[in-house]
Design a protein around this motif. Sequence first.
Motif, PDB file in Angstrom:
ATOM      1  N   PHE A   1      44.152  40.809  41.470  1.00 52.00           N
ATOM      2  CA  PHE A   1      44.236  39.373  41.215  1.00 52.00           C
ATOM      3  C   PHE A   1      44.520  38.610  42.505  1.00 52.00           C
ATOM      4  N   ALA A   2      45.471  39.121  43.299  1.00 47.76           N
ATOM      5  CA  ALA A   2      45.804  38.441  44.548  1.00 47.76           C
ATOM      6  C   ALA A   2      44.615  38.434  45.503  1.00 47.76           C
TER       7      ALA A   2
ATOM      8  N   ALA B   1      31.457  37.908  42.873  1.00 52.06           N
ATOM      9  CA  ALA B   1      31.874  38.109  44.267  1.00 52.06           C
ATOM     10  C   ALA B   1      33.328  38.569  44.339  1.00 52.06           C
ATOM     11  N   GLN B   2      34.185  37.948  43.542  1.00 52.59           N
ATOM     12  CA  GLN B   2      35.593  38.340  43.541  1.00 52.59           C
ATOM     13  C   GLN B   2      35.770  39.762  43.014  1.00 52.59           C
ATOM     14  N   THR B   3      35.024  40.118  41.985  1.00 46.52           N
ATOM     15  CA  THR B   3      35.112  41.480  41.451  1.00 46.52           C
ATOM     16  C   THR B   3      34.647  42.492  42.479  1.00 46.52           C
ATOM     17  N   PHE B   4      33.591  42.168  43.196  1.00 48.26           N
ATOM     18  CA  PHE B   4      33.046  43.065  44.219  1.00 48.26           C
ATOM     19  C   PHE B   4      34.089  43.405  45.275  1.00 48.26           C
ATOM     20  N   VAL B   5      34.846  42.415  45.728  1.00 49.47           N
ATOM     21  CA  VAL B   5      35.808  42.661  46.814  1.00 49.47           C
ATOM     22  C   VAL B   5      37.157  43.158  46.293  1.00 49.47           C
ATOM     23  N   ALA B   6      37.485  42.879  45.026  1.00 51.66           N
ATOM     24  CA  ALA B   6      38.823  43.212  44.512  1.00 51.66           C
ATOM     25  C   ALA B   6      38.884  44.553  43.800  1.00 51.66           C
ATOM     26  N   MET B   7      37.789  44.987  43.192  1.00 51.87           N
ATOM     27  CA  MET B   7      37.835  46.208  42.388  1.00 51.87           C
ATOM     28  C   MET B   7      38.254  47.452  43.170  1.00 51.87           C
ATOM     29  N   PRO B   8      37.847  47.628  44.440  1.00 48.94           N
ATOM     30  CA  PRO B   8      38.306  48.823  45.162  1.00 48.94           C
ATOM     31  C   PRO B   8      39.819  48.953  45.242  1.00 48.94           C
ATOM     32  N   PHE B   9      40.550  47.837  45.281  1.00 44.81           N
ATOM     33  CA  PHE B   9      42.009  47.911  45.318  1.00 44.81           C
ATOM     34  C   PHE B   9      42.549  48.566  44.051  1.00 44.81           C
ATOM     35  N   LEU B  10      41.965  48.216  42.920  1.00 49.51           N
ATOM     36  CA  LEU B  10      42.386  48.826  41.660  1.00 49.51           C
ATOM     37  C   LEU B  10      42.000  50.293  41.610  1.00 49.51           C
ATOM     38  N   VAL B  11      40.796  50.608  42.043  1.00 47.04           N
ATOM     39  CA  VAL B  11      40.316  51.992  42.000  1.00 47.04           C
ATOM     40  C   VAL B  11      41.172  52.887  42.890  1.00 47.04           C
ATOM     41  N   VAL B  12      41.507  52.415  44.081  1.00 41.84           N
ATOM     42  CA  VAL B  12      42.343  53.191  44.995  1.00 41.84           C
ATOM     43  C   VAL B  12      43.708  53.479  44.369  1.00 41.84           C
ATOM     44  N   SER B  13      44.317  52.456  43.756  1.00 36.45           N
ATOM     45  CA  SER B  13      45.635  52.638  43.145  1.00 36.45           C
ATOM     46  C   SER B  13      45.588  53.656  42.012  1.00 36.45           C
ATOM     47  N   LEU B  14      44.589  53.536  41.141  1.00 34.73           N
ATOM     48  CA  LEU B  14      44.520  54.409  39.977  1.00 34.73           C
ATOM     49  C   LEU B  14      44.126  55.830  40.344  1.00 34.73           C
ATOM     50  N   GLU B  15      43.161  55.982  41.239  1.00 36.95           N
ATOM     51  CA  GLU B  15      42.747  57.331  41.628  1.00 36.95           C
ATOM     52  C   GLU B  15      43.888  58.070  42.312  1.00 36.95           C
ATOM     53  N   GLY B  16      44.621  57.365  43.174  1.00 35.35           N
ATOM     54  CA  GLY B  16      45.762  58.001  43.830  1.00 35.35           C
ATOM     55  C   GLY B  16      46.826  58.426  42.835  1.00 35.35           C
TER      56      GLY B  16
ATOM     57  N   LEU C   1      48.300  27.718  48.226  1.00 35.97           N
ATOM     58  CA  LEU C   1      47.704  29.027  47.965  1.00 35.97           C
ATOM     59  C   LEU C   1      48.700  30.151  48.260  1.00 35.97           C
ATOM     60  N   ILE C   2      49.457  30.000  49.335  1.00 30.25           N
ATOM     61  CA  ILE C   2      50.470  30.999  49.672  1.00 30.25           C
ATOM     62  C   ILE C   2      51.543  31.061  48.594  1.00 30.25           C
ATOM     63  N   VAL C   3      51.983  29.894  48.132  1.00 26.17           N
ATOM     64  CA  VAL C   3      53.020  29.856  47.092  1.00 26.17           C
ATOM     65  C   VAL C   3      52.538  30.534  45.807  1.00 26.17           C
ATOM     66  N   VAL C   4      51.308  30.220  45.402  1.00 20.62           N
ATOM     67  CA  VAL C   4      50.765  30.827  44.183  1.00 20.62           C
ATOM     68  C   VAL C   4      50.676  32.345  44.326  1.00 20.62           C
ATOM     69  N   ALA C   5      50.186  32.814  45.470  1.00 20.63           N
ATOM     70  CA  ALA C   5      50.058  34.256  45.691  1.00 20.63           C
ATOM     71  C   ALA C   5      51.422  34.938  45.692  1.00 20.63           C
ATOM     72  N   VAL C   6      52.401  34.325  46.353  1.00 19.63           N
ATOM     73  CA  VAL C   6      53.745  34.914  46.391  1.00 19.63           C
ATOM     74  C   VAL C   6      54.359  34.961  45.002  1.00 19.63           C
ATOM     75  N   VAL C   7      54.187  33.896  44.229  1.00 14.44           N
ATOM     76  CA  VAL C   7      54.735  33.875  42.868  1.00 14.44           C
ATOM     77  C   VAL C   7      54.104  34.969  42.015  1.00 14.44           C
TER      78      VAL C   7
ATOM     79  N   LEU D   1      42.250  30.104  39.641  1.00 15.84           N
ATOM     80  CA  LEU D   1      43.040  30.881  38.680  1.00 15.84           C
ATOM     81  C   LEU D   1      42.154  31.445  37.573  1.00 15.84           C
ATOM     82  N   GLU D   2      41.211  30.640  37.093  1.00 15.24           N
ATOM     83  CA  GLU D   2      40.336  31.102  36.015  1.00 15.24           C
ATOM     84  C   GLU D   2      39.427  32.235  36.483  1.00 15.24           C
ATOM     85  N   THR D   3      38.784  32.051  37.621  1.00 17.51           N
ATOM     86  CA  THR D   3      37.859  33.078  38.095  1.00 17.51           C
ATOM     87  C   THR D   3      38.598  34.341  38.529  1.00 17.51           C
ATOM     88  N   ALA D   4      39.778  34.186  39.135  1.00 18.29           N
ATOM     89  CA  ALA D   4      40.555  35.369  39.522  1.00 18.29           C
ATOM     90  C   ALA D   4      40.986  36.154  38.292  1.00 18.29           C
TER      91      ALA D   4
END
Length: 258
Positions: free
Chosen positions: A191-192, A132-147, A237-243, A49-52
């Motif tokens: 985050f997810a 590492a988390q930023t490397f894999v997660a940032m494109p999701f944000l960029v795609v959403s905002l650019e679109g 992990l599934i419960v946390v992600a769904v919440v 949770l902290e690193t995410a």
Amino acid sequence: MPWVLWIPAAVALALVVLPVAGLLTRSDLSRFPELVTSSSSLRALRLSLETAALSTVACVVLGVPLAVVLARSRVRGTRVLRAVVLLPLVLPPVVGGLALLYLLGRKGFLGYVLDAVMGVQVPFTTAAVVIAQTFVAMPFLVVSLEGALRGAGDRYERVASTLGAPPWTVFRRVTVPLLLPALGSGVVLSFARALGEFGATITFAGSLEGETRTLPLEVYNQAEADIDSAVALALLLIVVAVVVIAVARPRSLEGVRA
């Protein structure tokens, strides 16, 4: 809505739901509280949770300007830059972890400089998890905002500029409000994605309990020793992600529905 759409929709839903149901049938629900409240499990959950959260902040700080540049820049080569930015979406996470390791490791050209000049070693630390988390997660944000920016067009920004507003004022008063609905959605996705990151993390940060062993890594670790514990942690992990998605995503879409 054509009734025929229900058939592939039902298959798609089953493809997502049935594997989770399989976990439920395999889990020992009577031991679930005991398994998920062990000291190692709680440390892994807290670290995840902290690193995410930290990586999501980094995605916003770095990804928002990048999305604006990709959507509004008229510089040649933007298409190539966009392809590079979206590369983590198609790369196996392990490859991303290796790339980070050979960039920031002791034998990497940047890691060598950090170690020699500042005595800083990034791999196999909590900071490495966040990177590492930023490397894999940032494109999701960029795609959403650019679109969102491309869909909204630039007419409001052009009007503000013709009325004499400086670029920073246009960005702050016009561009950012246009981004807010998509920003909420992008933050949730980032985050997810960061919460479930495994391959890049274990390659670049390792699996050190209390320091780099996030919840996905703890699931992998327990799968080799105690399958009941691994299944329970997977369900956690599934419960946390769904919440996270259920609580945050409807709010992020309010602006779109309005």
